[in-house]
Design a protein around this motif. Structure first.
Motif, PDB file in Angstrom:
ATOM      1  N   ALA A  73      22.667  -0.804  -4.302  1.00 30.38           N
ATOM      2  CA  ALA A  73      22.326   0.099  -5.659  1.00 30.38           C
ATOM      3  C   ALA A  73      21.848   1.357  -5.259  1.00 30.38           C
ATOM      4  CB  ALA A  73      21.707  -0.769  -6.337  1.00 30.38           C
ATOM      5  N   ARG A  74      21.111   1.493  -4.525  1.00 27.49           N
ATOM      6  CA  ARG A  74      20.060   2.876  -4.302  1.00 27.49           C
ATOM      7  C   ARG A  74      21.572   3.721  -3.229  1.00 27.49           C
ATOM      8  NH1 ARG A  74      15.315  -0.174  -2.625  1.00 27.49           N
ATOM      9  NH2 ARG A  74      14.222  -0.071  -4.670  1.00 27.49           N
ATOM     10  N   ARG A  75      22.351   3.140  -2.483  1.00 23.02           N
ATOM     11  CA  ARG A  75      23.316   4.204  -2.322  1.00 23.02           C
ATOM     12  C   ARG A  75      24.236   5.047  -3.438  1.00 23.02           C
ATOM     13  NH1 ARG A  75      25.984   3.987   2.255  1.00 23.02           N
ATOM     14  NH2 ARG A  75      26.026   6.358   1.968  1.00 23.02           N
ATOM     15  N   PHE A  76      23.552   4.249  -4.770  1.00 25.03           N
ATOM     16  CA  PHE A  76      23.657   5.760  -6.064  1.00 25.03           C
ATOM     17  C   PHE A  76      22.892   6.365  -6.618  1.00 25.03           C
ATOM     18  CE2 PHE A  76      26.906   1.631  -5.718  1.00 25.03           C
ATOM     19  CZ  PHE A  76      28.020   2.006  -6.395  1.00 25.03           C
ATOM     20  N   GLY A  77      22.014   6.097  -6.099  1.00 20.90           N
ATOM     21  CA  GLY A  77      20.569   7.051  -7.146  1.00 20.90           C
ATOM     22  C   GLY A  77      19.202   5.696  -6.757  1.00 20.90           C
ATOM     23  N   GLN A  78      18.357   7.028  -7.359  1.00 17.85           N
ATOM     24  CA  GLN A  78      17.360   6.068  -7.540  1.00 17.85           C
ATOM     25  C   GLN A  78      17.329   4.615  -8.426  1.00 17.85           C
ATOM     26  OE1 GLN A  78      14.198   8.814  -8.526  1.00 17.85           O
ATOM     27  NE2 GLN A  78      12.538   7.655  -9.036  1.00 17.85           N
ATOM     28  N   LEU A  79      16.592   3.864  -8.685  1.00 14.99           N
ATOM     29  CA  LEU A  79      16.004   3.024  -9.459  1.00 14.99           C
ATOM     30  C   LEU A  79      15.090   2.760 -10.309  1.00 14.99           C
ATOM     31  CD1 LEU A  79      17.019  -0.245  -6.930  1.00 14.99           C
ATOM     32  CD2 LEU A  79      18.463   1.537  -8.549  1.00 14.99           C
ATOM     33  N   GLU A  80      15.558   2.412 -11.862  1.00 19.43           N
ATOM     34  CA  GLU A  80      14.539   2.375 -12.855  1.00 19.43           C
ATOM     35  C   GLU A  80      14.125   1.014 -13.373  1.00 19.43           C
ATOM     36  OE1 GLU A  80      16.265   4.664 -15.342  1.00 19.43           O
ATOM     37  OE2 GLU A  80      16.904   3.658 -16.500  1.00 19.43           O
ATOM     38  N   ASP A  81      12.749   0.789 -13.578  1.00 17.58           N
ATOM     39  CA  ASP A  81      12.657  -0.507 -14.351  1.00 17.58           C
ATOM     40  C   ASP A  81      12.707  -0.081 -15.482  1.00 17.58           C
ATOM     41  OD1 ASP A  81      10.916   1.011 -15.235  1.00 17.58           O
ATOM     42  OD2 ASP A  81       8.685   0.261 -14.273  1.00 17.58           O
ATOM     43  N   HIS A  82      12.401  -1.636 -16.377  1.00 20.34           N
ATOM     44  CA  HIS A  82      12.684  -1.488 -17.750  1.00 20.34           C
ATOM     45  C   HIS A  82      11.855  -2.405 -18.331  1.00 20.34           C
ATOM     46  CE1 HIS A  82      13.802  -3.005 -21.582  1.00 20.34           C
ATOM     47  NE2 HIS A  82      15.683  -2.376 -20.986  1.00 20.34           N
ATOM     48  N   PRO A  83      10.845  -1.075 -19.422  1.00 20.87           N
ATOM     49  CA  PRO A  83       9.682  -1.779 -19.753  1.00 20.87           C
ATOM     50  C   PRO A  83       9.128  -3.580 -20.966  1.00 20.87           C
ATOM     51  CG  PRO A  83      10.796  -0.349 -20.973  1.00 20.87           C
ATOM     52  CD  PRO A  83      11.462  -0.325 -20.245  1.00 20.87           C
ATOM     53  N   LEU A  84      10.518  -3.774 -20.584  1.00 16.05           N
ATOM     54  CA  LEU A  84      10.504  -4.716 -21.546  1.00 16.05           C
ATOM     55  C   LEU A  84      11.268  -6.004 -20.164  1.00 16.05           C
ATOM     56  CD1 LEU A  84      11.073  -4.274 -25.552  1.00 16.05           C
ATOM     57  CD2 LEU A  84       9.248  -4.693 -24.186  1.00 16.05           C
ATOM     58  N   ALA A  85      11.300  -6.083 -18.512  1.00 16.86           N
ATOM     59  CA  ALA A  85      12.136  -7.209 -18.524  1.00 16.86           C
ATOM     60  C   ALA A  85      11.494  -7.352 -17.276  1.00 16.86           C
ATOM     61  CB  ALA A  85      13.238  -6.633 -18.281  1.00 16.86           C
ATOM     62  N   ASN A  86      10.894  -8.183 -17.013  1.00 17.92           N
ATOM     63  CA  ASN A  86      10.127  -8.733 -15.624  1.00 17.92           C
ATOM     64  C   ASN A  86      10.658  -8.497 -14.240  1.00 17.92           C
ATOM     65  OD1 ASN A  86       8.063  -9.854 -17.241  1.00 17.92           O
ATOM     66  ND2 ASN A  86       8.960 -11.459 -17.243  1.00 17.92           N
ATOM     67  N   SER A  87      10.073  -7.849 -14.045  1.00 21.92           N
ATOM     68  CA  SER A  87      11.215  -6.918 -11.772  1.00 21.92           C
ATOM     69  C   SER A  87      11.303  -8.365 -11.189  1.00 21.92           C
ATOM     70  CB  SER A  87       9.911  -5.706 -11.390  1.00 21.92           C
ATOM     71  OG  SER A  87      10.330  -5.030 -12.218  1.00 21.92           O
ATOM     72  N   ALA A  88      11.538  -8.690 -10.165  1.00 22.39           N
ATOM     73  CA  ALA A  88      11.778  -9.376  -9.069  1.00 22.39           C
ATOM     74  C   ALA A  88      10.117  -8.871  -7.866  1.00 22.39           C
ATOM     75  CB  ALA A  88      12.383  -8.962  -8.184  1.00 22.39           C
ATOM     76  N   ASP A  89       9.870  -9.972  -7.555  1.00 16.78           N
ATOM     77  CA  ASP A  89       8.589  -9.282  -6.440  1.00 16.78           C
ATOM     78  C   ASP A  89       8.658  -9.072  -5.407  1.00 16.78           C
ATOM     79  OD1 ASP A  89       7.249 -11.254  -8.432  1.00 16.78           O
ATOM     80  OD2 ASP A  89       6.970 -13.330  -6.477  1.00 16.78           O
ATOM     81  N   GLY A  90       7.761  -7.653  -4.996  1.00 15.56           N
ATOM     82  CA  GLY A  90       8.417  -6.878  -4.169  1.00 15.56           C
ATOM     83  C   GLY A  90      10.130  -6.321  -4.324  1.00 15.56           C
ATOM     84  N   GLU A  91      10.346  -6.159  -5.601  1.00 12.56           N
ATOM     85  CA  GLU A  91      11.511  -4.970  -5.814  1.00 12.56           C
ATOM     86  C   GLU A  91      11.408  -5.062  -7.225  1.00 12.56           C
ATOM     87  OE1 GLU A  91      13.845  -3.857  -4.290  1.00 12.56           O
ATOM     88  OE2 GLU A  91      13.511  -4.890  -2.128  1.00 12.56           O
ATOM     89  N   PRO A  92      10.406  -3.626  -8.126  1.00 14.13           N
ATOM     90  CA  PRO A  92      10.358  -3.614  -8.851  1.00 14.13           C
ATOM     91  C   PRO A  92      11.981  -3.295  -9.543  1.00 14.13           C
ATOM     92  CG  PRO A  92       9.969  -1.751  -7.478  1.00 14.13           C
ATOM     93  CD  PRO A  92       9.111  -3.264  -6.298  1.00 14.13           C
ATOM     94  N   GLY A  93      13.156  -1.889  -8.505  1.00 13.05           N
ATOM     95  CA  GLY A  93      14.246  -1.750  -9.311  1.00 13.05           C
ATOM     96  C   GLY A  93      15.007  -3.018  -9.141  1.00 13.05           C
ATOM     97  N   ILE A  94      14.811  -4.779  -9.456  1.00 11.74           N
ATOM     98  CA  ILE A  94      15.331  -5.033  -9.625  1.00 11.74           C
ATOM     99  C   ILE A  94      14.755  -6.013 -10.434  1.00 11.74           C
ATOM    100  CG2 ILE A  94      16.497  -7.687  -9.084  1.00 11.74           C
ATOM    101  CD1 ILE A  94      17.694  -5.461  -7.183  1.00 11.74           C
ATOM    102  N   ILE A  95      15.520  -6.389 -11.917  1.00 17.57           N
ATOM    103  CA  ILE A  95      15.253  -7.148 -13.081  1.00 17.57           C
ATOM    104  C   ILE A  95      15.743  -8.061 -13.421  1.00 17.57           C
ATOM    105  CG2 ILE A  95      14.261  -4.521 -14.079  1.00 17.57           C
ATOM    106  CD1 ILE A  95      16.201  -4.779 -15.943  1.00 17.57           C
ATOM    107  N   HIS A  96      14.548  -8.848 -14.074  1.00 21.54           N
ATOM    108  CA  HIS A  96      15.240 -10.983 -14.202  1.00 21.54           C
ATOM    109  C   HIS A  96      15.059 -10.254 -15.261  1.00 21.54           C
ATOM    110  CE1 HIS A  96      12.983 -12.376 -11.096  1.00 21.54           C
ATOM    111  NE2 HIS A  96      14.008 -11.716 -10.789  1.00 21.54           N
ATOM    112  N   ILE A  97      17.232 -10.360 -15.431  1.00 21.55           N
ATOM    113  CA  ILE A  97      17.786 -10.825 -17.107  1.00 21.55           C
ATOM    114  C   ILE A  97      17.847 -12.599 -17.273  1.00 21.55           C
ATOM    115  CG2 ILE A  97      19.586 -10.567 -19.139  1.00 21.55           C
ATOM    116  CD1 ILE A  97      19.919  -8.002 -18.023  1.00 21.55           C
ATOM    117  N   TRP A  98      16.943 -13.441 -17.372  1.00 27.43           N
ATOM    118  CA  TRP A  98      16.453 -14.658 -17.629  1.00 27.43           C
ATOM    119  C   TRP A  98      17.087 -15.666 -18.948  1.00 27.43           C
ATOM    120  CZ3 TRP A  98      13.213 -16.379 -12.549  1.00 27.43           C
ATOM    121  CH2 TRP A  98      14.293 -16.267 -11.481  1.00 27.43           C
ATOM    122  N   LYS A  99      17.824 -16.097 -19.292  1.00 33.90           N
ATOM    123  CA  LYS A  99      17.753 -17.141 -20.438  1.00 33.90           C
ATOM    124  C   LYS A  99      17.476 -18.162 -19.870  1.00 33.90           C
ATOM    125  CE  LYS A  99      18.550 -12.885 -22.365  1.00 33.90           C
ATOM    126  NZ  LYS A  99      17.676 -12.821 -23.985  1.00 33.90           N
TER     127      LYS A  99
END
Length: 282
Positions: free
Chosen positions: A58-84
């Motif tokens: 994904a970083r090949r396209f540009g910098q990654l951002e987090d989300h204020p209401l979603a958990n991030s993967a351990d060690g990878e703040p640019g990967i957020i969990h959308i888990w239901k």
């Protein structure tokens, strides 16, 4: 790599390709990026990868951002969990047509979404081509909305069910931005309709040109905004994707909207998303 178009409106499936190879292969990445500009959303099945590989691609396209209401993967703040899950029931706001995070002053360029676990049936995602939606508007509507701007709000969407203290604190952190109703794509120059479920109202509609009497403004402006928002729901502008484990979707958030279909309760649906920083709409 093979590219198979999925609908007349948008969407293509990539075959005979491993996305992780594009992390270090400039030619392959350039082909994927061009396919994204051409088709607006790309789909690839059978792409097992780690969170680190997901983020690196994904970083090949540009910098990654987090989300204020979603958990991030351990060690990878640019990967957020959308888990239901049954213990974490789907929130009401998810199944609405939207561009991601237009409540930011600078909304994302796009996202790379990877399916970790999905229901045996259901849980599809749909995308809509908002360039086509704009192109097919009646000419008098195009003239009316030319130059219009609108407010987008996290407070009135994600935060609406939260306690007022949390809601106001988040609004202070993310003040409601103003975006053009018709956005110009920074790479292709094409125009798209840029209002969605996060849009609350026009900010420069109340002029002598548009408002003769009170009802020209209300309900006139709100009816026009609702009409524009509903354009995403026209089937001729859409593609629908059925998920499978390790399938990936890559979409251009600047010219598409998407809708996560919530028809799978009480099944589990786990998606990991990398969201790519974009540019200020104009």
């Amino acid at each position: 790599m093979k590219i198979e178009q999925l609908t007349c409106a948008l969407g293509a499936e990539l075959k005979d390709v491993r996305l992780a190879d594009a992390i270090n292969n400039d030619d392959l990445f350039a082909s994927i990026k061009q396919a994204l500009l051409d088709h607006k959303v790309l789909f690839v099945r059978d792409q097992p990868m780690s969170d680190a590989e997901h983020a690196a691609f994904a970083r090949r396209f540009g910098q990654l951002e987090d989300h204020p209401l979603a958990n991030s993967a351990d060690g990878e703040p640019g990967i957020i969990h959308i888990w239901k899950t049954p213990d974490n029931p789907p929130e009401r706001y998810e199944n609405a047509w939207h561009n991601d995070a237009t409540w930011r002053e600078v909304p994302p360029m796009g996202s790379v979404l990877r399916c970790v676990e999905c229901p045996p049936v259901g849980g599809d995602t749909m995308w809509a081509n908002m360039e086509l939606a704009y192109e097919r508007l009646p000419e008098h509507i195009k003239q009316t909305i030319e130059g219009l701007r609108a407010r987008h709000s996290m407070e009135a969407s994600f935060m609406a069910a939260r306690p007022i203290e949390d809601r106001l604190a988040m609004k202070a952190r993310y003040p409601d931005p103003e975006h053009p109703v018709v956005r110009t794509h920074p790479e292709t120059g094409r125009k798209s309709l840029f209002v969605n479920a996060f849009t609350t109202h026009f900010t420069n509609f109340h002029t002598a040109k548009n408002v003769r009497y009170g009802m020209d403004f209300h309900p006139g402006a709100s009816d026009l905004l609702e009409y524009l928002i509903r354009q995403a729901s026209i089937p001729e502008y859409q593609v629908r994707w059925r998920w499978s484990k390790d399938a990936v979707a890559i979409w251009d958030n600047r010219c598409t909207q998407h809708y996560a279909v919530m028809d799978y309760a009480p099944c589990i649906r786990r998606m990991n998303r990398a969201t790519i920083v974009g540019d200020k709409p104009y």
